[in-house]
Design an enzyme around this catalytic site. Structure first.
Site, PDB file in Angstrom:
ATOM      1  N   LEU A  95       0.819  -1.211   0.000  1.00 35.10           N
ATOM      2  CA  LEU A  95       0.000   0.000   0.000  1.00 35.10           C
ATOM      3  C   LEU A  95       0.854   1.262   0.000  1.00 35.10           C
ATOM      4  O   LEU A  95       0.461   2.290  -0.546  1.00 35.10           O
ATOM      5  CB  LEU A  95      -0.925   0.035   1.227  1.00 35.10           C
ATOM      6  CG  LEU A  95      -2.024  -1.012   1.324  1.00 35.10           C
ATOM      7  CD1 LEU A  95      -2.874  -0.743   2.555  1.00 35.10           C
ATOM      8  CD2 LEU A  95      -2.898  -1.011   0.075  1.00 35.10           C
ATOM      9  N   SER A  96       2.006   1.194   0.652  1.00 34.54           N
ATOM     10  CA  SER A  96       2.825   2.385   0.779  1.00 34.54           C
ATOM     11  C   SER A  96       4.281   1.981   0.972  1.00 34.54           C
ATOM     12  O   SER A  96       4.568   0.916   1.519  1.00 34.54           O
ATOM     13  CB  SER A  96       2.359   3.233   1.975  1.00 34.54           C
ATOM     14  OG  SER A  96       3.029   4.471   2.016  1.00 34.54           O
ATOM     15  N   SER A  97       5.167   2.838   0.497  1.00 31.46           N
ATOM     16  CA  SER A  97       6.590   2.546   0.636  1.00 31.46           C
ATOM     17  C   SER A  97       7.366   3.846   0.746  1.00 31.46           C
ATOM     18  O   SER A  97       6.859   4.919   0.427  1.00 31.46           O
ATOM     19  CB  SER A  97       7.095   1.732  -0.561  1.00 31.46           C
ATOM     20  OG  SER A  97       6.977   2.478  -1.762  1.00 31.46           O
TER      21      SER A  97
END
Length: 325
Positions: A95-97
């Site tokens: 979802l996010s990095s």
């Protein structure tokens, strides 16, 4: 013992200096060396209190508050490697990095930030990029960052505060911009989009610069007014987590059957496939790519004219144009 003990802080300082030297040696800051100081001063480990590293058996979680000193050391050293770090997973989906620092450096240089600029960042992530911008501009209020997920914006807010910065962090759909904080001189997106959101142009001052991932490339646009913008892709590849929001759908996989093996392996050709998805089938794209001398990303651009937007090869008004959403 907490993660931020003296030993960990000492390792962080040394690893951050090593990362800066590595990015420096690659020439990322040659056009705007002021960014070197931002990367040297802003502590990335404060923005990734935990992250995930892919392994054979799935993802390994590295955590700054681990009771194991060796695990804490692996965490802080990993935080300063020049690699993207997975920071949020849901059912195995990323979802996010936190983006690769050298790519962040190149993007920030390409944004051409000047003193006093008001900057919108679309894709708050961990907050690290917003902290670099705030450090560079010397004024937290000149930076606005937005993300769709409340958990992401809340953690970004906390990370930024831990690093001594308090820019506005907005929860919302990044494609709609942040009109209440406009007008902006620069917009930078750290998530992939299928097109250029028209709302962004309306929130920009004339002459503003927009840098956004599109079709595995980085598009740099100059905004003429609320309905017009134009620019080219940077030469380098860029892969980002897609922007999430209303009506966003994953594109279907394109079949490469029938294409020569060499073409399937060529990054510039895969970029053309992504850019012309829905306008050219793979065989048509391959014929064009060969006929035009296997063009790299720098020969492509995008024009936005009111409700119409199109990608092009070499010339906005030339024969090779493909409509964007």
């Amino acid at each position: 013992m907490g993660a931020y003990d003296t030993e960990i802080d000492g390792i962080a300082v040394a690893e951050r200096a090593a990362l800066v030297r590595e990015i420096d040696a690659d020439g990322a800051w040659a056009e705007d060396p002021v960014w070197r100081e931002a990367f040297a001063e802003v502590p990335r480990h404060l923005f990734v209190p935990y992250y995930y590293v892919a392994g054979r058996g799935g993802y390994e979680r590295r955590w700054g508050e681990s009771p194991d000193p060796a695990a804490r050391e692996r965490w802080v050293r990993g935080a300063y490697e020049d690699v993207p770090l997975a920071t949020r997973l849901r059912d195995g989906e990323l979802l996010s990095s936190s983006s690769q620092p050298s790519l962040m450096a190149r993007m920030l240089v390409a944004l051409r930030v000047e003193d006093g600029d008001r900057v919108l960042e679309v894709g708050a992530g961990t907050g690290y990029n917003a902290a670099l911008l705030a450090h560079r501009l010397g004024d937290d209020d000149l930076v606005t960052t937005i993300d769709l997920e409340p958990e992401i914006t809340e953690s970004a807010r906390q990370h930024l505060a831990a690093a001594g910065h308090r820019p506005p962090v907005v929860t919302g759909d990044g494609a709609r911009g942040v009109p209440e904080r406009a007008p902006f001189d620069r917009i930078i997106a750290t998530c992939a989009l299928p097109t250029v959101p028209r709302a962004w142009l309306a929130q920009c001052r004339p002459g503003a610069r927009v840098l956004t991932p599109l079709a595995t490339g980085l598009l740099a646009l100059t905004v003429r007014d609320a309905e017009h913008a134009e620019g080219r892709f940077l030469p380098s590849a860029a892969f980002f987590v897609p922007l999430r929001g209303e009506g966003r759908a994953e594109p279907e996989e394109v079949s490469l059957t029938g294409l020569p093996a060499r073409a399937r392996e060529q990054e510039p050709f895969r970029f053309l496939l992504a850019l012309t998805r829905g306008a050219l089938d793979p065989l048509q794209a391959h014929a064009l790519w060969e006929r035009e001398g296997e063009p790299d990303r720098g020969r492509y651009g995008v024009t936005v004219d009111g409700e119409h937007a199109w990608a092009w090869l070499d010339d906005p008004g030339g024969p090779h144009r493909w409509a964007l959403p």
